[in-house]
Design a protein around this motif. Structure first.
Motif, PDB file in Angstrom:
ATOM      1  N   GLY A 261       0.781  -1.233   0.000  1.00 50.18           N
ATOM      2  CA  GLY A 261       0.000   0.000   0.000  1.00 50.18           C
ATOM      3  C   GLY A 261       0.806   1.272   0.000  1.00 50.18           C
ATOM      4  O   GLY A 261       0.262   2.350  -0.261  1.00 50.18           O
ATOM      5  N   THR A 264       0.888   4.597  -2.756  1.00 49.89           N
ATOM      6  CA  THR A 264      -0.285   4.441  -3.613  1.00 49.89           C
ATOM      7  C   THR A 264      -1.421   5.289  -3.049  1.00 49.89           C
ATOM      8  O   THR A 264      -1.421   5.660  -1.880  1.00 49.89           O
ATOM      9  N   ASN A 266      -4.584   4.205  -3.056  1.00 46.76           N
ATOM     10  CA  ASN A 266      -5.606   3.306  -2.507  1.00 46.76           C
ATOM     11  C   ASN A 266      -4.929   2.145  -1.792  1.00 46.76           C
ATOM     12  O   ASN A 266      -5.008   0.990  -2.215  1.00 46.76           O
ATOM     13  N   GLY A 267      -4.240   2.474  -0.694  1.00 47.72           N
ATOM     14  CA  GLY A 267      -3.538   1.446   0.065  1.00 47.72           C
ATOM     15  C   GLY A 267      -4.464   0.386   0.623  1.00 47.72           C
ATOM     16  O   GLY A 267      -4.070  -0.773   0.780  1.00 47.72           O
ATOM     17  N   PHE A 268      -5.710   0.771   0.929  1.00 53.57           N
ATOM     18  CA  PHE A 268      -6.668  -0.211   1.448  1.00 53.57           C
ATOM     19  C   PHE A 268      -6.882  -1.338   0.441  1.00 53.57           C
ATOM     20  O   PHE A 268      -6.911  -2.520   0.809  1.00 53.57           O
ATOM     21  N   LYS A 269      -7.015  -0.978  -0.825  1.00 49.97           N
ATOM     22  CA  LYS A 269      -7.258  -1.984  -1.860  1.00 49.97           C
ATOM     23  C   LYS A 269      -6.043  -2.884  -2.041  1.00 49.97           C
ATOM     24  O   LYS A 269      -6.183  -4.107  -2.182  1.00 49.97           O
ATOM     25  N   GLN A 270      -4.847  -2.299  -2.029  1.00 52.13           N
ATOM     26  CA  GLN A 270      -3.637  -3.106  -2.183  1.00 52.13           C
ATOM     27  C   GLN A 270      -3.469  -4.052  -0.989  1.00 52.13           C
ATOM     28  O   GLN A 270      -3.134  -5.233  -1.157  1.00 52.13           O
ATOM     29  N   GLY A 271      -3.690  -3.530   0.222  1.00 46.42           N
ATOM     30  CA  GLY A 271      -3.575  -4.381   1.401  1.00 46.42           C
ATOM     31  C   GLY A 271      -4.638  -5.466   1.446  1.00 46.42           C
ATOM     32  O   GLY A 271      -4.375  -6.589   1.898  1.00 46.42           O
ATOM     33  N   THR A 309      -4.988  -6.031   5.262  1.00 46.30           N
ATOM     34  CA  THR A 309      -5.769  -4.842   4.920  1.00 46.30           C
ATOM     35  C   THR A 309      -5.366  -3.649   5.783  1.00 46.30           C
ATOM     36  O   THR A 309      -5.204  -2.528   5.281  1.00 46.30           O
ATOM     37  N   GLY A 312      -1.950  -2.404   4.619  1.00 45.35           N
ATOM     38  CA  GLY A 312      -2.036  -1.637   3.379  1.00 45.35           C
ATOM     39  C   GLY A 312      -2.614  -0.254   3.592  1.00 45.35           C
ATOM     40  O   GLY A 312      -2.155   0.727   2.984  1.00 45.35           O
ATOM     41  N   SER A 313      -3.618  -0.148   4.447  1.00 42.95           N
ATOM     42  CA  SER A 313      -4.223   1.156   4.724  1.00 42.95           C
ATOM     43  C   SER A 313      -3.218   2.108   5.355  1.00 42.95           C
ATOM     44  O   SER A 313      -3.095   3.269   4.947  1.00 42.95           O
ATOM     45  N   GLY A 316      -0.460   3.207   2.873  1.00 47.22           N
ATOM     46  CA  GLY A 316      -0.871   4.281   1.980  1.00 47.22           C
ATOM     47  C   GLY A 316      -1.016   5.616   2.676  1.00 47.22           C
ATOM     48  O   GLY A 316      -0.812   6.672   2.066  1.00 47.22           O
TER      49      GLY A 316
END
Length: 331
Positions: A261, A264, A266-271, A309, A312-313, A316
């Motif tokens: 994340g 980026t 959208n770190g939530f999406k990557q995580g 998740t 990743g959040s 980001g």
């Protein structure tokens, strides 16, 4: 003297307002002033400062309530407090005290912050891990799934408390939408959905590799640490050894999600992608090693999803995309 816009961080040599944001310029970036920026918040108002304060307050409040409960049990001649805490009613009572203390710390961590939920979630995660470390005797009464899920549950409770704190005590500065042009909007637009934006396959693959490799090699890393310390770090019990192994696994999952994340929008999406991949892989591996351990495999997979998740959040948020500061000079 150079002035800086508090919203777009544009630096202007003259004028009182930013031409892009229509906001009053504040602060000084003149090297002759020692490079100090009076707009920089004190450490107590930063994200990590708030989390540290909330963690100290929540831990202190919980242990204070626990000691008061011990004193009350001894005064009322209810028996040995340690034996009382190991009963089902005692376990529920301890959980209630932990949640109450965490709510207070989460409110402090999220107050005046834009990312109150994430601050509270990170606070709750470390709060749960510290409780397992500091009270290993009480944790012995919990099942493996309960021990694995307790930090995740605390992260959720802390996130809710942090969100509530950010709603009650809103940030002191909120840029007016009407005065901000489209070009001056921040990269982290709060109106962006959690799953919007592109998925970065390379970052997700790299984060997934780190998460799964770290989770599978947790026991090896712990044994290597014990051998390197020449026996000085030998755990006192089997439960403590398992707890340290779980902490290494959780750290690897968080690190993998944060790596995916970072940098980026959208770190939530990557995580989340890392969490799903790691959860499926770890579930299959653990189920293959022990076909009867379905409950444990499900718990590990769910923990991988949540920790990936969350990592990743925060990756980001803490490490957003780098943007060059626009410097505007007016003659």
């Amino acid at each position: 003297m150079a002035m800086v816009c508090p919203h777009c961080q544009g630096v202007m040599e003259r004028g009182q307002r930013c031409p892009s944001c229509a906001l009053r310029l504040r602060g000084s970036l003149d090297p002759r002033d020692g490079g100090a920026n009076p707009n920089r918040p004190a450490w107590q108002r930063t994200t990590w400062g708030r989390i540290l304060i909330g963690l100290i307050v929540s831990q202190g409040l919980y242990h204070g309530l626990l000691q008061a409960s011990v004193a009350a049990a001894m005064a009322l001649n209810l028996g040995n407090p340690r034996e009382i805490w190991l009963t089902p009613a005692g376990v529920v009572y301890i959980q209630v005290l932990q949640v109450l203390a965490l709510l207070v710390g989460g409110l402090l961590a999220g107050a005046g912050q834009n990312q109150g939920f994430f601050n509270g979630a990170l606070l709750g995660l470390w709060y749960g891990v510290l409780l397992l470390v500091l009270q290993s005797d009480l944790a012995g009464a919990l099942t493996f799934l309960a021990i694995l899920g307790q930090p995740i549950l605390h992260a959720f409770v802390g996130g809710c408390a942090g969100f509530l704190g950010s709603r009650i005590w809103r940030p002191l500065y909120t840029p007016p939408v009407s005065s901000v042009s489209r070009s001056a909007r921040p990269l982290h637009d709060p109106r962006r959905g959690w799953f919007r934006g592109p998925l970065h396959p390379f970052r997700v693959t790299l984060g997934l590799a780190v998460a799964v490799a770290g989770a599978l090699s947790a026991e090896f890393l712990f044994s290597l640490l014990v051998r390197t310390s020449e026996g000085r770090l030998v755990p006192s019990s089997r439960f403590q050894a398992q707890l340290i192994t779980w902490e290494i696994t959780a750290l690897a999952l968080l690190l993998g999600g944060a790596l995916a994340g970072a940098n980026t929008l959208n770190g939530f999406k990557q995580g989340f992608a890392v969490g799903v991949g790691a959860g499926v892989l770890l579930f299959g591996i653990m189920l293959g090693l022990d076909p009867l351990g379905v409950t444990t495999a499900v718990g590990v997979g769910f923990a991988a999803l949540c920790l990936g998740t969350i990592g990743g959040s925060f990756g980001g948020r803490i490490l957003p995309p780098l943007v060059k500061v626009r410097r505007k000079v007016f003659d």
